[in-house]
Design a protein around this motif. Structure first.
Motif, PDB file in Angstrom:
ATOM      1  N   PRO A  63       0.737  -1.129   0.210  1.00  0.00           N
ATOM      2  CA  PRO A  63       0.099  -0.044   0.090  1.00  0.00           C
ATOM      3  C   PRO A  63       0.984   1.213  -0.164  1.00  0.00           C
ATOM      4  O   PRO A  63       1.945   1.188   0.321  1.00  0.00           O
ATOM      5  CB  PRO A  63      -0.711  -0.230   1.448  1.00  0.00           C
ATOM      6  CG  PRO A  63       0.142  -0.873   2.222  1.00  0.00           C
ATOM      7  CD  PRO A  63       1.114  -1.903   1.269  1.00  0.00           C
ATOM      8  N   HIS A  81      -5.949   4.008   5.747  1.00  0.00           N
ATOM      9  CA  HIS A  81      -5.394   2.956   5.133  1.00  0.00           C
ATOM     10  C   HIS A  81      -5.647   2.335   3.756  1.00  0.00           C
ATOM     11  O   HIS A  81      -6.764   2.822   3.378  1.00  0.00           O
ATOM     12  CB  HIS A  81      -5.268   1.721   6.100  1.00  0.00           C
ATOM     13  CG  HIS A  81      -4.669   1.897   7.394  1.00  0.00           C
ATOM     14  ND1 HIS A  81      -4.501   0.950   8.628  1.00  0.00           N
ATOM     15  CD2 HIS A  81      -3.607   2.999   7.796  1.00  0.00           C
ATOM     16  CE1 HIS A  81      -3.763   1.454   9.416  1.00  0.00           C
ATOM     17  NE2 HIS A  81      -3.472   2.811   9.179  1.00  0.00           N
ATOM     18  N   TRP A  82      -4.663   1.733   3.135  1.00  0.00           N
ATOM     19  CA  TRP A  82      -5.039   1.469   1.995  1.00  0.00           C
ATOM     20  C   TRP A  82      -5.738   2.132   1.007  1.00  0.00           C
ATOM     21  O   TRP A  82      -4.896   3.353   0.513  1.00  0.00           O
ATOM     22  CB  TRP A  82      -6.013   0.228   1.962  1.00  0.00           C
ATOM     23  CG  TRP A  82      -5.728  -1.073   2.778  1.00  0.00           C
ATOM     24  CD1 TRP A  82      -5.873  -1.281   3.828  1.00  0.00           C
ATOM     25  CD2 TRP A  82      -4.538  -1.700   2.440  1.00  0.00           C
ATOM     26  NE1 TRP A  82      -5.185  -2.497   4.513  1.00  0.00           N
ATOM     27  CE2 TRP A  82      -4.098  -2.817   3.668  1.00  0.00           C
ATOM     28  CE3 TRP A  82      -3.748  -2.161   1.088  1.00  0.00           C
ATOM     29  CZ2 TRP A  82      -3.377  -3.923   3.464  1.00  0.00           C
ATOM     30  CZ3 TRP A  82      -2.977  -3.141   1.017  1.00  0.00           C
ATOM     31  CH2 TRP A  82      -2.560  -4.068   2.129  1.00  0.00           C
ATOM     32  N   ASP A  83      -6.690   2.229   0.377  1.00  0.00           N
ATOM     33  CA  ASP A  83      -7.129   2.980  -0.900  1.00  0.00           C
ATOM     34  C   ASP A  83      -7.320   4.747  -0.086  1.00  0.00           C
ATOM     35  O   ASP A  83      -7.230   5.611  -1.062  1.00  0.00           O
ATOM     36  CB  ASP A  83      -8.397   2.779  -1.513  1.00  0.00           C
ATOM     37  CG  ASP A  83      -8.293   1.546  -2.474  1.00  0.00           C
ATOM     38  OD1 ASP A  83      -7.131   1.173  -2.434  1.00  0.00           O
ATOM     39  OD2 ASP A  83      -9.370   1.073  -2.863  1.00  0.00           O
ATOM     40  N   TRP A 390      -3.323  -2.659   9.137  1.00  0.00           N
ATOM     41  CA  TRP A 390      -2.879  -2.865   7.615  1.00  0.00           C
ATOM     42  C   TRP A 390      -2.865  -4.277   7.037  1.00  0.00           C
ATOM     43  O   TRP A 390      -1.910  -4.613   6.390  1.00  0.00           O
ATOM     44  CB  TRP A 390      -1.419  -2.308   7.566  1.00  0.00           C
ATOM     45  CG  TRP A 390      -1.187  -0.923   7.523  1.00  0.00           C
ATOM     46  CD1 TRP A 390      -0.690  -0.001   8.448  1.00  0.00           C
ATOM     47  CD2 TRP A 390      -1.546  -0.008   6.369  1.00  0.00           C
ATOM     48  NE1 TRP A 390      -0.682   1.340   8.082  1.00  0.00           N
ATOM     49  CE2 TRP A 390      -1.199   1.264   6.495  1.00  0.00           C
ATOM     50  CE3 TRP A 390      -1.738  -0.352   5.002  1.00  0.00           C
ATOM     51  CZ2 TRP A 390      -1.255   2.409   5.883  1.00  0.00           C
ATOM     52  CZ3 TRP A 390      -1.998   0.709   4.150  1.00  0.00           C
ATOM     53  CH2 TRP A 390      -1.665   2.155   4.479  1.00  0.00           C
ATOM     54  N   TRP A 392      -5.060  -6.636   4.879  1.00  0.00           N
ATOM     55  CA  TRP A 392      -6.023  -6.561   3.445  1.00  0.00           C
ATOM     56  C   TRP A 392      -7.634  -7.195   3.937  1.00  0.00           C
ATOM     57  O   TRP A 392      -7.426  -8.751   4.428  1.00  0.00           O
ATOM     58  CB  TRP A 392      -5.525  -7.249   2.437  1.00  0.00           C
ATOM     59  CG  TRP A 392      -6.377  -7.178   1.143  1.00  0.00           C
ATOM     60  CD1 TRP A 392      -7.125  -8.146   0.659  1.00  0.00           C
ATOM     61  CD2 TRP A 392      -6.520  -5.942   0.363  1.00  0.00           C
ATOM     62  NE1 TRP A 392      -7.705  -7.775  -0.596  1.00  0.00           N
ATOM     63  CE2 TRP A 392      -7.406  -6.395  -0.598  1.00  0.00           C
ATOM     64  CE3 TRP A 392      -5.860  -4.735   0.295  1.00  0.00           C
ATOM     65  CZ2 TRP A 392      -7.972  -5.507  -1.620  1.00  0.00           C
ATOM     66  CZ3 TRP A 392      -6.308  -3.656  -0.682  1.00  0.00           C
ATOM     67  CH2 TRP A 392      -7.239  -4.236  -1.702  1.00  0.00           C
TER      68      TRP A 392
END
Length: 394
Positions: A63, A81-83, A390, A392
């Motif tokens: 990420p 976090h992520w997107d 964090w 997925w």
């Protein structure tokens, strides 16, 4: 005159009774939204920092803005976090792209960042603005869904449908800084307006939908098929064409800024996503079902949500409206054909008529409904903790 004479009883005012029932229903919607959002916040901000987990060194997919060996502490950062990190880059730095096979933020559509930027102009930070936009949009989507289902199926089905939307484990993405809330809000508004023959509204909300996420293009064939089957006037087809407005404008931006209208498609290769059915990805999901580990749970939810939803739409095709059925089936076909196997369960959650169909079904089998909500709530806590670490989710 006889003392026993009675004045005629005034008949109940149906309009007021319906209004009061709707108000009670909307209060229920707000409570479902509030309780489910509080559960996510508690899981991420209180439970996750004390949860015994091994910090991730190199998550897959890797990420943006990830710090190796991250351990969560209570902060706004846990929602980014992520997107969400890509959306922050778009809002603060603008779009970027190069044809070099790397990840770039042009993969994400502009309506959600524009709304976040507008709220930030009022003096809020990115984190607070993003949370406000996504969470309030989810609440708006739940309200519209309740009103839509109540009109067609009654208040019991409407309550179950909004409960499904609120407590589905992937409603996590209606709280963290993702575009799920806006996509659900705009697509629900577009579908409801088209069903009510409000074509100007359907076109407007549809254009906002296609400007929020590429999967919004499913509205176009949905409106065409429904207009054809129900022999609607030509303006219904024009409304279908107009829903492409958000997508067309984003393509025009990519053409002017980066020299190609399909930059958001080309960059998907960096995420391991290509158009067409990802047979290898689907086969890997089936194989992973036989391994007793977290991956098996993830793959099961993907397969169950995609193919279970397809069956649900077919099974309920005579119980829900044609608009809901056609939109649901086209959405599942697009998800299967997209090649994006990593997030298919989240994309299914974004299909509003999946909540509608399941809500109508559970309203007829409330015992199964309560069991489902219990399972949903438990999984929602687990997904929120994983997101904070964090890990997925979808």
């Amino acid at each position: 005159m006889s003392s026993s004479l009675k004045l005629p009883i005034r008949p109940p005012r149906l309009g007021r009774n319906l209004s009061e029932k709707s108000i009670q229903g909307l209060q229920f919607v707000f409570v479902m939204w509030l309780l489910s959002r509080l559960l996510i916040i508690i899981a991420m901000q209180i439970i996750a920092p004390h949860y015994p987990a091994t910090p991730a060194e190199h998550p897959t997919p890797f990420p943006l803005d990830f710090v190796p060996n991250f351990v969560p502490t209570s902060s706004w950062e846990l929602f980014t976090h992520w997107d969400a990190a890509w959306f922050k880059q778009i809002v603060t730095q603008g779009y970027n792209y190069a044809d070099d096979g790397k990840m770039y933020n042009i993969a994400f559509f502009p309506v959600f960042p524009l709304f976040v930027r507008a709220v930030m102009s009022l003096g809020f930070s990115f984190e607070i603005a993003g949370l406000l936009v996504n969470n309030l949009a989810l609440l708006g989507a739940m309200i519209l869904l309740y009103l839509w289902v109540e009109e067609r199926h009654g208040d019991s089905a409407a309550r179950w449908a909004t409960a499904v939307m609120a407590w589905c484990p992937f409603s996590l993405f209606g709280t963290v800084i993702y575009s799920e809330g806006l996509f659900l809000l705009f697509s629900t508004a577009a579908l409801r307006a088209f069903e009510k023959h409000q074509y100007a509204s359907a076109a407007l909300w549809g254009a906002l939908t296609t400007g929020t996420r590429v999967t919004g293009v499913v509205l176009i064939p949905t409106f065409f098929v429904v207009a054809w089957r129900e022999k609607r006037p030509p303006i219904a087809y024009l409304a279908g064409l107009a829903t492409s407005g958000g997508l067309v404008l984003f393509m025009l931006y990519g053409w002017i800024r980066f020299g190609h209208p399909l930059t958001f498609v080309h960059v998907q290769k960096a995420w391991g996503t290509a158009s067409g059915i990802n047979l290898q990805g689907w086969w890997s999901m089936i194989v992973n079902l036989f391994h007793w580990r977290w991956g098996a749970v993830k793959e099961f939810t993907k397969l169950f949500m995609v193919f279970g939803s397809a069956y649900l739409f077919w099974h309920m095709r005579h119980q829900i409206t044609r608009v809901g059925t056609v939109y649901g089936l086209f959405s599942i076909l697009l998800i299967i054909n997209s090649g994006a196997v990593l997030s298919v369960n989240r994309y299914v959650y974004g299909v509003v008529t999946a909540s509608l169909a399941l809500g109508v079904l559970l309203s007829r089998h409330p015992r199964w409904g309560f069991a489902t909500m219990g399972l949903f709530g438990t999984m929602l806590v687990g997904f929120a903790i994983r997101f904070a670490w964090w890990r997925w989710v979808a």
